[in-house]
Design an enzyme around this catalytic site. Structure first.
Site, PDB file in Angstrom:
ATOM      1  N   ASN A  10       0.862  -1.189   0.000  1.00 15.56           N
ATOM      2  CA  ASN A  10       0.000   0.000   0.000  1.00 15.56           C
ATOM      3  C   ASN A  10       0.896   1.237   0.000  1.00 15.56           C
ATOM      4  OD1 ASN A  10      -1.805   2.056   0.590  1.00 15.56           O
ATOM      5  ND2 ASN A  10      -2.100   1.435   2.727  1.00 15.56           N
ATOM      6  N   TRP A  11       0.906   1.939  -1.116  1.00 15.98           N
ATOM      7  CA  TRP A  11       1.814   3.082  -1.237  1.00 15.98           C
ATOM      8  C   TRP A  11       1.289   4.358  -0.586  1.00 15.98           C
ATOM      9  CZ3 TRP A  11       3.223   2.398  -7.152  1.00 15.98           C
ATOM     10  CH2 TRP A  11       4.037   1.262  -7.286  1.00 15.98           C
ATOM     11  N   LYS A  12       0.048   4.322  -0.142  1.00 18.84           N
ATOM     12  CA  LYS A  12      -0.555   5.526   0.467  1.00 18.84           C
ATOM     13  C   LYS A  12      -0.373   6.714  -0.492  1.00 18.84           C
ATOM     14  CE  LYS A  12       0.096   3.372   4.898  1.00 18.84           C
ATOM     15  NZ  LYS A  12       0.217   3.478   6.338  1.00 18.84           N
ATOM     16  N   HIS A  95      -9.415   1.499   5.828  1.00 14.91           N
ATOM     17  CA  HIS A  95      -8.062   1.585   6.406  1.00 14.91           C
ATOM     18  C   HIS A  95      -8.114   2.529   7.613  1.00 14.91           C
ATOM     19  CE1 HIS A  95      -3.857   2.675   6.901  1.00 14.91           C
ATOM     20  NE2 HIS A  95      -3.555   1.565   6.242  1.00 14.91           N
ATOM     21  N   GLU A  97      -6.318   4.850   8.564  1.00 11.89           N
ATOM     22  CA  GLU A  97      -6.116   6.271   8.244  1.00 11.89           C
ATOM     23  C   GLU A  97      -7.402   6.885   7.698  1.00 11.89           C
ATOM     24  OE1 GLU A  97      -2.582   5.717   5.861  1.00 11.89           O
ATOM     25  OE2 GLU A  97      -1.543   5.121   7.679  1.00 11.89           O
ATOM     26  N   GLU A 167      -5.163  -4.818  11.142  1.00  6.41           N
ATOM     27  CA  GLU A 167      -4.096  -3.817  11.292  1.00  6.41           C
ATOM     28  C   GLU A 167      -4.285  -3.085  12.609  1.00  6.41           C
ATOM     29  OE1 GLU A 167      -2.251  -2.618   7.312  1.00  6.41           O
ATOM     30  OE2 GLU A 167      -4.010  -1.372   7.586  1.00  6.41           O
ATOM     31  N   GLY A 173       2.826   2.135  11.002  1.00  2.01           N
ATOM     32  CA  GLY A 173       3.796   3.218  10.848  1.00  2.01           C
ATOM     33  C   GLY A 173       4.583   3.527  12.110  1.00  2.01           C
ATOM     34  N   SER A 213       3.718  -2.200  10.456  1.00  2.00           N
ATOM     35  CA  SER A 213       5.175  -2.284  10.626  1.00  2.00           C
ATOM     36  C   SER A 213       5.759  -3.628  10.201  1.00  2.00           C
ATOM     37  CB  SER A 213       5.575  -1.959  12.074  1.00  2.00           C
ATOM     38  OG  SER A 213       5.225  -0.614  12.364  1.00  2.00           O
ATOM     39  N   GLY A 234       2.936  -0.992   4.361  1.00  5.02           N
ATOM     40  CA  GLY A 234       2.993   0.412   3.974  1.00  5.02           C
ATOM     41  C   GLY A 234       4.429   0.827   3.690  1.00  5.02           C
ATOM     42  N   GLY A 235       5.106   1.353   4.713  1.00  2.00           N
ATOM     43  CA  GLY A 235       6.444   1.916   4.558  1.00  2.00           C
ATOM     44  C   GLY A 235       7.434   1.032   3.804  1.00  2.00           C
TER      45      GLY A 235
END
Ligand code: PGA
Length: 249
Positions: A10-12, A95, A97, A167, A173, A213, A234-235
């Protein structure tokens, strides 16, 4: 059906179309011999670019969000049909966020799940508790309520097309991933909950991914959980070398 490990990147809100194309070009040779399932989730503007760059591979491309309506006066929103048209095959829904920063409610998440299924997109429904909720012993109350509201009234066939991502909000993150014991217990209980609602045939098919993470250093440990079917990353999904390590864990 065997649930092959699935790694979702997931590149956000990262990567232009140019950067997205370059990422895929660098990734493909690194995972050429992999048997793993891979999904990529670029921002809306790069979906078509990534779909084209992944043509002829098994990688599926999806979106990070969608609106629940088919069309209408909803400035700034994108429908399931629009996503389908540019080649998206799945969509992240709810999600954390989106829930926290954009105030998405369980009701709109439910409507989005139904709209995605209607269009033939796989909804990846994200659920997770906050640290405070975990400390107060509310993990399952929170998770089962989120799942129940997102998935209520769906048929067995519908559910077989749904994926779930656990999640924990405190792990996203933060660099603080859930241990395999914590994640496996949650995944097992979620699968049991699905079994109770829709039966064993459904619960054995539904993918339950872990997110929060996930890094090359912890993915092998996490994937040892028998009910952990993959990772939503993500990251660590932003760099092709690092993402390839996750795929080739
Ligand atoms: P992270 O994000 O891997 O950077 O923790 C996971 C996610 O938000 O899906």
């Amino acid at each position: 059906m065997k649930r092959l490990p699935l790694i979702v990147g997931n590149w956000k809100m990262h990567k232009t179309r140019e950067e997205s194309g370059l990422f895929v070009k660098r990734l493909l040779p690194l995972i050429a011999s992999s048997q793993r399932r891979v999904f990529l989730v670029p921002p809306f503007t790069a979906i078509e670019t990534v779909v084209k760059a992944c043509a002829g591979t098994n990688i599926l491309v999806g979106a990070q969000n969608m609106h629940e309506a088919e069309s209408g006066a909803f400035t700034g929103e994108v429908s399931s049909k629009m996503l389908k048209e540019v080649g998206a095959r799945f969509v992240l829904i709810g999600h954390s966020e989106r829930r926290q920063l954009f105030f998405e409610t369980d009701l709109s998440i439910h409507r989005k799940v139904k709209a995605a299924l209607k269009e033939g997109l796989i909804p990846i429904v994200c659920v997770g508790e906050s640290w405070e909720q975990r400390e107060n012993g509310k993990v399952y109350e929170v998770l089962f309520s989120q799942l129940d509201q997102a998935l209520q009234g769906l048929s067995k066939d519908d559910l077989k097309s749904v994926m779930i991502a656990y999640e924990p909000v405190w792990a996203i993150g933060t660099g603080k991933h859930a241990t395999v014991d914590i994640a496996q217990e949650v995944h097992r209980k979620c699968r049991e909950w699905i079994e109770k609602m829709w039966g064993t045939d459904v619960s054995q098919e539904v993918y339950i991914l872990y997110g929060g993470s996930v890094k090359p250093e912890n993915i092998s440990e996490l994937m040892q959980g028998t009910d952990i079917d993959g990772a939503l990353v993500g990251g660590a999904a932003l760099d092709p070398e690092m993402f390839a390590k996750l795929i080739n864990f």
